[in-house]
Design a protein around this motif. Structure first.
Motif, PDB file in Angstrom:
ATOM      1  N   GLN A 142      -8.511  -3.489  -1.812  1.00 55.66           N
ATOM      2  CA  GLN A 142      -7.978  -2.238  -1.333  1.00 55.66           C
ATOM      3  C   GLN A 142      -8.410  -1.423  -0.201  1.00 55.66           C
ATOM      4  O   GLN A 142      -7.625  -0.850   0.555  1.00 55.66           O
ATOM      5  CB  GLN A 142      -8.081  -1.113  -2.635  1.00 55.66           C
ATOM      6  N   GLU A 143      -9.812  -1.207  -0.239  1.00 48.09           N
ATOM      7  CA  GLU A 143     -10.321  -0.534   1.033  1.00 48.09           C
ATOM      8  C   GLU A 143      -9.713  -1.351   2.433  1.00 48.09           C
ATOM      9  O   GLU A 143      -9.358  -0.606   3.350  1.00 48.09           O
ATOM     10  CB  GLU A 143     -11.886  -0.964   0.914  1.00 48.09           C
ATOM     11  N   MET A 144      -9.439  -2.495   2.432  1.00 49.58           N
ATOM     12  CA  MET A 144      -9.243  -3.217   3.743  1.00 49.58           C
ATOM     13  C   MET A 144      -7.706  -2.859   3.769  1.00 49.58           C
ATOM     14  O   MET A 144      -7.531  -2.632   5.043  1.00 49.58           O
ATOM     15  CB  MET A 144      -9.229  -4.610   3.687  1.00 49.58           C
ATOM     16  N   VAL A 145      -6.990  -2.851   2.890  1.00 44.05           N
ATOM     17  CA  VAL A 145      -5.435  -2.772   2.996  1.00 44.05           C
ATOM     18  C   VAL A 145      -5.346  -1.299   3.214  1.00 44.05           C
ATOM     19  O   VAL A 145      -4.341  -1.232   4.329  1.00 44.05           O
ATOM     20  CB  VAL A 145      -4.847  -3.052   1.629  1.00 44.05           C
ATOM     21  N   LEU A 146      -6.117  -0.427   2.919  1.00 44.87           N
ATOM     22  CA  LEU A 146      -5.900   1.168   3.473  1.00 44.87           C
ATOM     23  C   LEU A 146      -6.095   1.281   4.797  1.00 44.87           C
ATOM     24  O   LEU A 146      -5.556   2.062   5.391  1.00 44.87           O
ATOM     25  CB  LEU A 146      -6.797   2.078   2.437  1.00 44.87           C
ATOM     26  N   VAL A 147      -7.120   0.441   5.278  1.00 47.11           N
ATOM     27  CA  VAL A 147      -7.351   0.446   6.717  1.00 47.11           C
ATOM     28  C   VAL A 147      -6.189   0.134   7.690  1.00 47.11           C
ATOM     29  O   VAL A 147      -5.899   0.724   8.752  1.00 47.11           O
ATOM     30  CB  VAL A 147      -8.514  -0.142   7.191  1.00 47.11           C
TER      31      VAL A 147
END
Lengths: 332, 353
Positions: free
Chosen positions: B125-130
């Motif tokens: 999720q963290e990567m998608v948000l970036v």
């Protein structure tokens, strides 16, 4: 989790019991008779001696006194001072807050500066900043508390007064001044009295924490998951704080936990140098007078706090690291 | 996949690595981990890089993403052209957008490559948000969707698990899910099967192949396992001592290898069609120290065919062997008549003995 906590709490109480017992026995092993010490080695008539012994329960056997002591403690009464008849409970109430406030600020300085400087030194490895802070950290960890305390008193309190520096640049070197607080927050000029002893209290451990957090941060910065975090396209600040620091905090937390106990030891010296009326200096004063009830009572509370601190560290660990589970159940 | 083998030469390559040199400046001296590597990867292509440990394959991959720790590492020279843009000239901000968003990478040991203190779902999720617009909720849904796509059962539940609660194969799948979550155009898989059981290996490779094909992403597959390369890739580069020693389409390279090192690699694979008692033929000697690589051809100390004077004194160039199949090899002796027969004869001898 609950069963684990209960078990740990039981262990903590066991530690307190053991500590009290050892201290209790020690007071009987060390030479000197209580009444002789209280009377200042003067000749005391036997009948007076007997009266005193009866009044304080000193005529009973060691075991009898021990049982009697626990009986009182479990009823919430830590006893009275031999030397001035003051209630230990009262003494504790008066002094504990002073100690707690000093310890709180000492610990805060330790954590903020220790971890902060350690992390920056790790991220800027081998930079001038890293080398300088490394040197200072080792120096701080090595300077005896009373030397550092006296140096600070001289440099920031005595000298400025002699040279007529403006008031704001002078720091009081003794006592705790107006004693105005909002819980732990110093009000008015209180901070000026607080700051030097808090710094001295924190210094030794700040040095240690700086080194430990630097080391564990360096290790973590080389970890594969930090590389993954960078490969995900995260900002380097996010990588450092979220992915590296949280993992690097684990070993540091252990040190901080142990440190809470050590803080009381250092506090004895700091409180003495700055004349801060806390538990440490009180225990010292009464220990010189071989005032068993006071020393025993206050010291056992300190031990209790120490045991609680290490319990808190374990709980903190389980919050920071999901691999650590506080259960006795089987892990899948 | 053979129908599009001409793609990288005819159309603009997606990634073009030109004479890349990545050196590590250590106390003992300069380690030339990657020393003049060039290759192209076309859109949707699966490109394999094969080599022993320390041959520079991972460092090549990390150089592409700008993940070389510096100091001590430094990209000394070369170009890494990503859709025509030189990544080595990019700012950190530009690189951040490309990392994960356009080029993503999976790492060798997924247990240590995933952060132990965050849930698997959170890390995706963290990567998608970036990289993508949208709420935390939609990013989480994307993470769950990707975990499902790589074949993790009950993905919505498992997304809440921590890496240590996953099995080895599932961790590698999670890494792949993460790498593909932002629909990159290139995914670099560094030894995706090394830490896995053989049965799981096949599943993971299938997942990479299928999900990458669904997204139309190109793949750089880094491995030391020739079997993996043979089954999956369009083109292969063999690396030795920080250099590419042979490169070409996968069939060409496997059936008509020219470089004695490649022969050695092919000769050391266990095969089911050989008697069980037959010994494997290892390549004698150890990989070269990249601190002091051998003079001349880097492979000559271990090469059974290094009989020319040039072998020990002049480093051979990468020479075209078969231009149609993009076959290049780095050996002084490939110009000799009948050179390509040497390997085949050797293999026949082995079969007969």
């Amino acid at each position: 989790m609950a069963s684990y906590l209960i078990r740990r709490l039981g262990l903590a109480l066991l530690v307190v019991w053991g500590a009290v017992t050892i201290m209790f026995v020690m007071f009987f092993v060390i030479p000197g008779n209580t009444i002789d010490i209280l009377s200042g080695e003067k000749v005391v008539r036997p009948e007076i001696r007997r009266t005193i012994e009866k009044e304080w329960g000193l005529d009973k056997s060691v075991t009898g006194q021990y049982v009697h002591y626990w009986n009182r403690v479990l009823h919430g009464d830590l006893g009275k001072s031999y030397s001035n008849n003051r209630s230990v409970n009262e003494l504790f109430k008066q002094r504990a807050a002073n100690s707690a406030r000093l310890a709180f600020w000492g610990l805060t300085i330790e954590i903020v500066f220790g971890i902060g400087i350690g992390v920056i030194a790790a991220v800027r490895k081998y930079s001038l900043l890293d080398v300088v802070t490394g040197f200072v950290a080792v120096a701080l960890a090595g300077i005896p508390v009373f030397v550092l305390g006296l140096l600070l008193q001289y440099g920031l309190g005595v000298r400025p007064a002699q040279w007529n520096w403006p008031r704001w640049a002078r720091f009081p070197v003794q006592g705790m001044g107006p004693n105005r607080w909002f819980v732990v927050i110093p009000l008015g000029h209180q901070w000026k009295y607080l700051i030097l002893p808090a710094i001295v209290l924190a210094c030794v451990q700040t040095g240690f924490i700086t080194r430990i957090s630097r080391t564990s941060m360096l290790e973590v910065l080389n970890a594969d998951y930090v590389r993954t975090a960078r490969a995900k396209g995260l900002r380097s600040s996010t990588v450092i704080v979220k992915h590296a620091l949280r993992n690097a905090l684990l070993p540091t937390l252990t040190v901080i936990g142990l440190d809470v106990i050590g803080l009381f030891g250092v506090a004895v010296l700091t409180e003495t140098v700055f004349n801060w009326p806390g538990l440490g200096s009180t225990i010292r004063d009464y220990a010189f007078a071989q005032d068993v009830p006071v020393v025993l009572g206050l010291a056992s509370i300190v031990v209790l706090f120490g045991a609680m601190a290490s319990l808190l560290v374990d709980v903190g660990y389980s919050i920071l690291d999901p691999r650590v589970r506080l259960t006795t159940e089987k892990v899948d | 996949m053979t129908d599009r083998t001409d793609k990288p030469t005819s159309s603009e390559p997606l990634l073009s690595v030109r004479d890349l040199r990545t050196y590590f400046h250590t106390d003992a001296g300069v380690v030339k981990a990657v020393d003049g590597v060039s290759f192209d990867v076309g859109p949707g292509e699966v490109f394999g890089i094969v080599g022993e440990s320390g041959s520079g394959k991972s460092i090549t991959a990390m150089s592409i993403l700008g993940l070389i720790p510096r100091p001590p590492g430094k990209i000394e020279s070369g170009q890494i052209l990503w859709k025509g843009q030189d990544l080595l000239a990019c700012t950190e901000g530009q690189m951040r957008r490309i990392r994960g968003g356009e080029i993503s990478m999976t790492f060798q040991d997924p247990l240590s490559a995933l952060n132990p203190v965050y849930t698997v779902g959170y890390q995706i999720q963290e990567m998608v948000l970036v990289h993508q617009e949208g709420s935390r909720r939609s990013a989480w849904n994307r993470a769950v969707e990707m975990l499902g796509q790589v074949g993790i059962p009950r993905p919505a539940e498992r997304a809440l698990d921590y890496p240590h609660q996953f099995s080895g194969g599932m961790r590698q799948r999670a890494m792949i899910a993460m790498a593909l979550s932002c629909t990159p155009q290139l995914i670099i898989c560094d030894e995706p099967t090394t830490a896995l059981d053989v049965t799981i290996q096949a599943q993971v490779l299938e997942v990479i192949e299928k999900t990458a094909a669904d997204l139309g992403a190109a793949v750089i597959l880094i491995t030391h396992d020739l079997g993996v390369v043979a089954g999956m890739t369009d083109r292969v580069a063999v690396m030795y001592g920080g250099q590419i020693v042979e490169q070409g389409e996968v069939d060409e390279l496997f059936y008509r290898p020219r470089m004695p090192y490649t022969w050695g690699l092919l000769g050391s694979i266990p095969r089911l069609d050989r008697p069980a008692h037959e010994r494997l033929k290892p390549i004698v000697g150890a990989p070269p120290s990249m601190l002091r690589p051998p003079a001349g051809c880097r492979f000559h100390p271990r090469c059974a065919f290094a009989c020319l004077e040039a072998c020990t004194s002049v480093g051979p160039e990468l020479m075209a062997v078969n231009a149609d199949a993009g076959h290049l090899a780095r050996c002084h002796r490939i110009v000799e008549v009948g050179w390509e027969r040497v390997f085949l004869e050797q293999q026949e001898e082995r079969l007969q003995s």
